[in-house]
Write a protein that holds these residues in place. Sequence first.
Motif, short mmCIF file in Angstrom:
data_model
loop_
_atom_site.label_atom_id
_atom_site.label_comp_id
_atom_site.label_asym_id
_atom_site.label_seq_id
_atom_site.Cartn_x
_atom_site.Cartn_y
_atom_site.Cartn_z
N ALA A 1 0.84 -1.21 0.00
CA ALA A 1 0.00 0.00 0.00
C ALA A 1 0.87 1.25 0.00
CB ALA A 1 -0.92 -0.02 1.22
N GLY B 1 3.63 4.00 -2.36
CA GLY B 1 3.46 4.93 -3.47
C GLY B 1 3.12 4.24 -4.77
N SER B 2 3.79 3.12 -5.08
CA SER B 2 3.53 2.46 -6.36
C SER B 2 2.14 1.81 -6.38
CB SER B 2 4.62 1.44 -6.68
OG SER B 2 4.67 0.46 -5.69
N ASN C 1 -1.73 -5.46 3.03
CA ASN C 1 -0.47 -4.81 3.37
C ASN C 1 -0.07 -5.15 4.80
OD1 ASN C 1 1.67 -2.97 2.66
ND2 ASN C 1 0.79 -1.52 4.11
N ARG C 2 1.24 -5.18 5.03
CA ARG C 2 1.75 -5.45 6.38
C ARG C 2 1.14 -4.48 7.38
NH1 ARG C 2 8.10 -4.57 7.06
NH2 ARG C 2 7.45 -2.51 6.30
N THR C 3 1.11 -3.20 7.04
CA THR C 3 0.52 -2.20 7.93
C THR C 3 -0.92 -1.95 7.48
OG1 THR C 3 2.71 -1.20 8.07
CG2 THR C 3 0.89 0.11 8.92
N ARG D 1 -2.48 1.49 6.42
CA ARG D 1 -2.17 2.08 5.10
C ARG D 1 -3.11 1.55 4.02
NH1 ARG D 1 3.98 2.21 3.52
NH2 ARG D 1 3.45 4.12 2.44
N THR E 1 3.31 -5.06 -5.15
CA THR E 1 3.86 -3.69 -5.16
C THR E 1 4.70 -3.45 -3.92
OG1 THR E 1 2.11 -2.51 -3.95
CG2 THR E 1 1.71 -2.89 -6.30
N THR E 2 4.97 -4.50 -3.14
CA THR E 2 5.85 -4.33 -1.98
C THR E 2 7.29 -4.44 -2.45
OG1 THR E 2 6.22 -6.63 -1.30
CG2 THR E 2 4.15 -5.61 -0.61
N SER E 3 8.23 -4.09 -1.57
CA SER E 3 9.64 -4.27 -1.95
C SER E 3 10.13 -5.66 -1.57
CB SER E 3 10.50 -3.17 -1.32
OG SER E 3 10.08 -2.91 -0.02
N GLN E 4 9.25 -6.51 -1.07
CA GLN E 4 9.64 -7.90 -0.76
C GLN E 4 9.97 -8.65 -2.05
OE1 GLN E 4 6.05 -8.80 1.68
NE2 GLN E 4 7.49 -10.14 2.72
N MET F 1 12.75 -7.93 -3.68
CA MET F 1 13.77 -7.11 -4.33
C MET F 1 15.15 -7.54 -3.79
SD MET F 1 13.48 -3.05 -4.54
CE MET F 1 14.71 -2.26 -3.57
N LEU G 1 6.22 -5.59 -9.56
CA LEU G 1 6.79 -4.30 -9.97
C LEU G 1 8.31 -4.29 -9.88
CD1 LEU G 1 3.88 -3.44 -9.92
CD2 LEU G 1 4.51 -1.38 -8.66
N GLY H 1 8.76 -6.29 -13.67
CA GLY H 1 8.72 -4.84 -13.49
C GLY H 1 9.55 -4.02 -14.47
N1 LIG Z 1 8.96 -1.19 -12.18
C1 LIG Z 1 8.88 0.11 -11.89
O1 LIG Z 1 8.93 0.98 -12.75
C2 LIG Z 1 8.65 0.49 -10.45
C3 LIG Z 1 8.12 1.76 -10.12
C4 LIG Z 1 7.91 2.07 -8.78
C5 LIG Z 1 8.24 1.14 -7.80
N2 LIG Z 1 8.77 -0.05 -8.16
C6 LIG Z 1 9.12 -1.06 -7.13
O2 LIG Z 1 8.00 -1.27 -6.30
C7 LIG Z 1 8.42 -1.55 -4.97
C8 LIG Z 1 7.66 -0.65 -3.99
O3 LIG Z 1 7.92 0.71 -4.27
P1 LIG Z 1 7.10 1.88 -3.54
O4 LIG Z 1 7.57 3.16 -4.13
O5 LIG Z 1 5.64 1.57 -3.52
O6 LIG Z 1 7.67 1.75 -2.03
P2 LIG Z 1 7.01 2.26 -0.68
O7 LIG Z 1 6.12 3.41 -0.91
O8 LIG Z 1 8.14 2.40 0.28
O9 LIG Z 1 6.09 1.02 -0.20
C9 LIG Z 1 6.68 -0.20 0.16
C10 LIG Z 1 5.61 -1.24 0.40
O10 LIG Z 1 6.26 -2.49 0.66
C11 LIG Z 1 5.84 -2.99 1.94
N3 LIG Z 1 6.96 -3.69 2.56
C12 LIG Z 1 8.27 -3.30 2.57
N4 LIG Z 1 9.01 -4.23 3.24
C13 LIG Z 1 8.16 -5.21 3.64
C14 LIG Z 1 8.32 -6.43 4.37
N5 LIG Z 1 9.52 -6.83 4.81
N6 LIG Z 1 7.22 -7.19 4.60
C15 LIG Z 1 6.01 -6.79 4.14
N7 LIG Z 1 5.79 -5.66 3.46
C16 LIG Z 1 6.86 -4.87 3.21
C17 LIG Z 1 5.41 -1.76 2.71
O11 LIG Z 1 4.55 -2.16 3.75
P3 LIG Z 1 4.26 -1.19 5.03
O12 LIG Z 1 3.23 -0.21 4.58
O13 LIG Z 1 3.79 -2.13 6.07
O14 LIG Z 1 5.59 -0.54 5.36
C18 LIG Z 1 4.72 -0.95 1.60
O15 LIG Z 1 3.43 -1.46 1.35
C19 LIG Z 1 9.93 -1.35 -4.96
O16 LIG Z 1 10.55 -2.62 -5.05
C20 LIG Z 1 10.22 -0.55 -6.20
O17 LIG Z 1 11.50 -0.82 -6.75
C21 LIG Z 1 8.98 -0.41 -9.45
#
Ligand SMILES: NC(=O)c1ccc[n+]([C@@H]2O[C@H](COP(=O)([O-])OP(=O)(O)OC[C@H]3O[C@@H](n4cnc5c(N)ncnc54)[C@H](OP(=O)(O)O)[C@@H]3O)[C@@H](O)[C@H]2O)c1
Length: 278
Positions: free
Chosen positions: A128, A130-131, A151-153, A156, A189-192, A194, A216, A239
């Motif tokens: 949940a 930005g992406s 989502n974990r949280t 959100r 859409t999580t960074s899990q 990566m 993603l 992605g």
């Molecule tokens: N392909 C592309 O063009 C593109 C574009 C944008 C993003 N992305 C990828 O998308 C991913 C997310 O980006 P974002 O901008 O949305 O990041 P973000 O806003 O920081 O959100 C991260 C999300 O991942 C969750 N998360 C992170 N670590 C976790 C864990 N250990 N266990 C469970 N949930 C976890 C977070 O949960 P909480 O809310 O609980 O913290 C949140 O929902 C990244 O890997 C980024 O590289 C790719």
Amino acid sequence: MKKACVIGYPIAHSRSPLIHNHWLNTYGIKGIYEKCPVEPEKLGEFLRNLATNGYVGCNVTIPHKETAINFVQNIDSIVTKTGSLNTIYTENNTIKATSTDGEGFYQNLVTSLAGLNLNGKNVLILGAGGSARAVIERLLRAGVANIHIINRTQARSEELALLFGPKVIASLPLNLPSLMQTMDLLINTTSQGMQGQPELEIDLTPLPATAVVADLIYVPLKTKLLLAAEARGLKAVGGLGMLLHQAVVGFEKWFGVKPVVTDELYRLIARDIDPSFR
Ligand SMILES: NC(=O)c1ccc[n+]([C@@H]2O[C@H](COP(=O)([O-])OP(=O)(O)OC[C@H]3O[C@@H](n4cnc5c(N)ncnc54)[C@H](OP(=O)(O)O)[C@@H]3O)[C@@H](O)[C@H]2O)c1
């Protein structure tokens, strides 16, 4: 010579210069696309001087995607809805901004899976951040029936359900297996998953045989989630294509040509990420 750039802090690992300079070469356009490290406290100054410093626009990445809104005169409805931007351009002496991640996701999906129609489909989104916001905004415009978010949280995902209205539902992680049974599309859409982050461990068995799984993440190019989807015989979309497709919008606004995402470009960036990619 037209000049554009990507700003972030840090910015060393951005692949945007490789993408845009490839297109500038391909279309024989006299231009350049640079990488500019901009510290958070210098963001306002940088954007105020964008045109004076010779830039027709820029991409914006972490940590400026939300704060940059304060320095742009004209934001579009996508930025208003998602609260973040990634592309700045000038039009009639006005600094304007949009967010192209949602469009990049959508275009990658529909070009990777020819004939895919998202109208009336059930979608499950993990994450949940930005992406997720960007993807939800675009999928709703594509006419999906509903979007469940896990989502974990929990707070959100509830925030996103409130923001986007009744088609978007915050669901509990414990409901994941039963929810999967009726899903057409599952998106991570999580960074899990990566590189350097914890893995995403999900049993995909309950998904229907026709379901599509999208991730993603593009480092690695194929996550464990996508490998598991393929092992189950499901269609899997990574992605990197999203990263390439989201760049199309900015390039067209800055340089006046709508570029094509080709296999050649995909291979170029894939090899930069993983030199063993063939
Ligand atoms: N392909 C592309 O063009 C593109 C574009 C944008 C993003 N992305 C990828 O998308 C991913 C997310 O980006 P974002 O901008 O949305 O990041 P973000 O806003 O920081 O959100 C991260 C999300 O991942 C969750 N998360 C992170 N670590 C976790 C864990 N250990 N266990 C469970 N949930 C976890 C977070 O949960 P909480 O809310 O609980 O913290 C949140 O929902 C990244 O890997 C980024 O590289 C790719």
